[in-house]
Design a protein around this motif. Structure first.
Motif, PDB file in Angstrom:
ATOM      1  N   HIS A  68     -11.889 -30.395 -58.222  1.00 12.55           N
ATOM      2  CA  HIS A  68     -13.023 -30.691 -57.346  1.00 12.55           C
ATOM      3  C   HIS A  68     -12.877 -29.957 -56.025  1.00 12.55           C
ATOM      4  CE1 HIS A  68     -16.179 -32.479 -55.173  1.00 12.55           C
ATOM      5  NE2 HIS A  68     -15.553 -33.515 -54.685  1.00 12.55           N
ATOM      6  N   PHE A  69     -13.922 -29.181 -55.676  1.00 15.23           N
ATOM      7  CA  PHE A  69     -13.963 -28.420 -54.432  1.00 15.23           C
ATOM      8  C   PHE A  69     -15.205 -28.847 -53.659  1.00 15.23           C
ATOM      9  CE2 PHE A  69     -11.538 -26.064 -57.520  1.00 15.23           C
ATOM     10  CZ  PHE A  69     -10.423 -25.640 -56.795  1.00 15.23           C
ATOM     11  N   ASP A  70     -14.975 -29.328 -52.446  1.00 14.43           N
ATOM     12  CA  ASP A  70     -16.042 -29.953 -51.658  1.00 14.43           C
ATOM     13  C   ASP A  70     -16.436 -29.064 -50.489  1.00 14.43           C
ATOM     14  OD1 ASP A  70     -17.548 -32.567 -50.890  1.00 14.43           O
ATOM     15  OD2 ASP A  70     -16.489 -31.998 -49.058  1.00 14.43           O
ATOM     16  N   LEU A  71     -17.743 -28.802 -50.374  1.00 10.93           N
ATOM     17  CA  LEU A  71     -18.272 -27.965 -49.308  1.00 10.93           C
ATOM     18  C   LEU A  71     -19.450 -28.654 -48.625  1.00 10.93           C
ATOM     19  CD1 LEU A  71     -17.910 -25.666 -52.029  1.00 10.93           C
ATOM     20  CD2 LEU A  71     -17.607 -24.372 -49.908  1.00 10.93           C
ATOM     21  N   ALA A  72     -19.988 -27.987 -47.602  1.00  8.95           N
ATOM     22  CA  ALA A  72     -21.248 -28.366 -46.975  1.00  8.95           C
ATOM     23  C   ALA A  72     -21.920 -27.095 -46.492  1.00  8.95           C
ATOM     24  CB  ALA A  72     -21.035 -29.337 -45.815  1.00  8.95           C
ATOM     25  N   ASN A  73     -23.223 -27.187 -46.259  1.00  8.84           N
ATOM     26  CA  ASN A  73     -23.975 -25.989 -45.894  1.00  8.84           C
ATOM     27  C   ASN A  73     -23.439 -25.300 -44.647  1.00  8.84           C
ATOM     28  OD1 ASN A  73     -24.807 -28.028 -44.146  1.00  8.84           O
ATOM     29  ND2 ASN A  73     -27.000 -27.695 -44.455  1.00  8.84           N
ATOM     30  N   ASN A  74     -22.969 -26.088 -43.647  1.00  8.03           N
ATOM     31  CA  ASN A  74     -22.600 -25.476 -42.371  1.00  8.03           C
ATOM     32  C   ASN A  74     -21.098 -25.304 -42.170  1.00  8.03           C
ATOM     33  OD1 ASN A  74     -21.897 -28.127 -41.979  1.00  8.03           O
ATOM     34  ND2 ASN A  74     -23.041 -28.408 -40.068  1.00  8.03           N
ATOM     35  N   LEU A 101     -15.017 -27.399 -63.427  1.00  5.54           N
ATOM     36  CA  LEU A 101     -15.033 -27.627 -61.988  1.00  5.54           C
ATOM     37  C   LEU A 101     -16.112 -28.622 -61.569  1.00  5.54           C
ATOM     38  CD1 LEU A 101     -14.774 -23.916 -60.772  1.00  5.54           C
ATOM     39  CD2 LEU A 101     -12.901 -25.551 -61.089  1.00  5.54           C
ATOM     40  N   ILE A 102     -15.805 -29.377 -60.535  1.00  7.02           N
ATOM     41  CA  ILE A 102     -16.786 -30.184 -59.830  1.00  7.02           C
ATOM     42  C   ILE A 102     -16.951 -29.563 -58.451  1.00  7.02           C
ATOM     43  CG2 ILE A 102     -17.354 -32.462 -58.890  1.00  7.02           C
ATOM     44  CD1 ILE A 102     -17.360 -32.349 -61.941  1.00  7.02           C
ATOM     45  N   ILE A 103     -18.139 -29.040 -58.178  1.00  2.00           N
ATOM     46  CA  ILE A 103     -18.431 -28.374 -56.914  1.00  2.00           C
ATOM     47  C   ILE A 103     -19.518 -29.161 -56.203  1.00  2.00           C
ATOM     48  CG2 ILE A 103     -19.252 -26.248 -55.825  1.00  2.00           C
ATOM     49  CD1 ILE A 103     -18.213 -24.794 -58.392  1.00  2.00           C
ATOM     50  N   SER A 104     -19.239 -29.538 -54.965  1.00  2.00           N
ATOM     51  CA  SER A 104     -20.210 -30.335 -54.213  1.00  2.00           C
ATOM     52  C   SER A 104     -20.613 -29.632 -52.935  1.00  2.00           C
ATOM     53  CB  SER A 104     -19.636 -31.717 -53.882  1.00  2.00           C
ATOM     54  OG  SER A 104     -18.479 -31.608 -53.073  1.00  2.00           O
ATOM     55  N   SER A 105     -21.818 -29.943 -52.472  1.00  2.00           N
ATOM     56  CA  SER A 105     -22.249 -29.496 -51.161  1.00  2.00           C
ATOM     57  C   SER A 105     -23.090 -30.593 -50.526  1.00  2.00           C
ATOM     58  CB  SER A 105     -23.029 -28.177 -51.224  1.00  2.00           C
ATOM     59  OG  SER A 105     -23.161 -27.639 -49.914  1.00  2.00           O
ATOM     60  N   LYS A 106     -23.406 -30.398 -49.240  1.00  2.00           N
ATOM     61  CA  LYS A 106     -24.082 -31.431 -48.458  1.00  2.00           C
ATOM     62  C   LYS A 106     -25.046 -30.776 -47.479  1.00  2.00           C
ATOM     63  CE  LYS A 106     -19.457 -33.393 -47.958  1.00  2.00           C
ATOM     64  NZ  LYS A 106     -18.796 -32.068 -47.836  1.00  2.00           N
ATOM     65  N   ILE A 143     -22.407 -32.210 -57.356  1.00  2.00           N
ATOM     66  CA  ILE A 143     -22.766 -33.331 -56.482  1.00  2.00           C
ATOM     67  C   ILE A 143     -23.449 -32.769 -55.244  1.00  2.00           C
ATOM     68  CG2 ILE A 143     -21.960 -35.355 -55.213  1.00  2.00           C
ATOM     69  CD1 ILE A 143     -19.363 -35.216 -56.883  1.00  2.00           C
ATOM     70  N   PHE A 144     -24.586 -33.344 -54.874  1.00  2.00           N
ATOM     71  CA  PHE A 144     -25.280 -32.990 -53.634  1.00  2.00           C
ATOM     72  C   PHE A 144     -25.401 -34.241 -52.780  1.00  2.00           C
ATOM     73  CE2 PHE A 144     -29.364 -31.949 -51.319  1.00  2.00           C
ATOM     74  CZ  PHE A 144     -28.765 -31.065 -50.424  1.00  2.00           C
TER      75      PHE A 144
END
Length: 350
Positions: A68-74, A101-106, A143-144
């Motif tokens: 799992h790799f967690d990101l956000a737009n900014n 993979l589980i890739i998330s952004s916000k 995930i969003f």
């Protein structure tokens, strides 16, 4: 050094034993499981860091079972850089493993100028998701999230945007971050009515930031929602980094997102006491802090950052000792007290 450089230029081959040591924990009542430790790209993945180092960290994480790799737009700097850089790593190294993979952004914080590049409107969230997918080079994220509460936008609108992301095939699951217990309950009810369950909550949580224990964890259990804890090392206080002074190359020595309240005398004294408890367990302070965060089964994963492969490996050692005796927990509670360091309280108190 030459050997490391050669490794980075050679084709990536994932470690065949990558799933043997990492525990995977179910997220609420869903069918999804996350690694007990996930990698967040809030820091260290902007254009101010060498891409080769970023690639080395991501490769090593996946080789150790971090899926799992967690990101956000900014995330950056500049805004969007972490997603763009991770997109490059996906394309060069991990494209064959996308379904592992589980890739998330916000979206929810400041991203672009004007009234449509911030907060929780449908306009902002869905436009931001499209931009994130472009930077990542993906058709969907797993995930969003709504990154924070926007008290000026109806919750129905924000949750409706998350539902739309799923219905458009641009996200598989949706979550919220830094929502209070009451707003989480309301968000879950709205999404349930729309037919898109609220999968996960991402709150800040650590030994010196325990706000979720009063109500939120109970609501998550009742609503059958999972949780992933971010900032479990309290921006580095729950490591050895600041306990004997502030290094010149540390985040605390630079302007930015570091909360200077972390370095109060009481927080430092408590962290030093916790370090002694950790040593008695045969762990480092960060290892014990991560294990402590995972002691509650309602927490599916602890979200860490890493500036180097060595730091990543050190943090993953937490998995070697996840058990606590009642006596250890009682002793920890003497020093694991609120430190006034919740940078995200404006959202969680809204």
């Amino acid at each position: 050094m030459a050997e490391a450089a050669e490794t980075m230029t050679s084709p990536y081959v994932a470690a065949p034993d990558r799933y043997e040591a990492m525990p995977y924990r179910r997220v609420g009542a869903s069918g999804l499981r996350l690694p007990a430790i996930s990698l967040g790209l809030w820091q260290n993945f902007g254009d101010d860091r060498a891409l080769a180092n970023q690639r080395a960290i991501v490769r090593r994480a996946f080789d150790r079972g971090v899926t799992h790799f967690d990101l956000a737009n900014n995330y950056g700097p500049p805004y969007g850089a972490a997603e763009a850089n991770f997109g490059r790593i996906l394309a060069s190294d991990l494209h064959a493993h996308r379904d592992e993979l589980i890739i998330s952004s916000k979206a929810g914080y400041d991203m672009w100028p004007g009234p449509y590049g911030d907060h929780g409107s449908r306009k902002y969230l869905l436009a931001s998701l499209d931009q994130s997918l472009g930077r990542l080079g993906l058709e969907y994220v797993d995930i969003f999230y709504s990154h924070r509460v926007d008290p000026e936008t109806p919750l129905e609108e924000t949750m409706g945007a998350l539902d739309a992301a799923v219905r458009q095939g641009k996200a598989l699951y949706v979550g919220v971050s830094s929502y209070s217990a009451q707003r989480t309950r309301e968000a879950a009810a709205i999404l349930r009515g729309l037919g898109t369950p609220l999968l996960i909550h991402q709150p800040s949580y650590s030994m010196i930031n325990r706000w979720i224990e009063e109500e939120l964890l109970d609501v998550l259990a009742e609503e059958r929602i999972g949780a992933i804890a971010f900032s479990p090392l309290a921006q580095g206080l729950l490591t050895d980094r600041y306990l004997d002074g502030v290094p010149a190359d540390s985040r605390a020595a630079r302007e930015g997102s570091f909360n200077q309240n972390l370095l109060s005398e009481s927080n430092l004294a408590n962290a030093r006491a916790l370090r002694e408890i950790a040593r008695g367990r045969g762990q480092t302070l960060p290892g014990m802090a991560l294990a402590w965060t995972l002691r509650d089964p309602r927490i599916a994963s602890a979200l860490i950052g890493a500036s180097s492969v060595a730091q990543l490996d050190d943090n993953l050692k937490a998995l070697d000792n996840l058990a606590f005796s009642p006596a250890e927990l009682a002793e920890i509670d003497r020093f694991a007290v609120e430190g006034g360091v919740n940078l995200w309280a404006t959202s969680s108190n809204a």
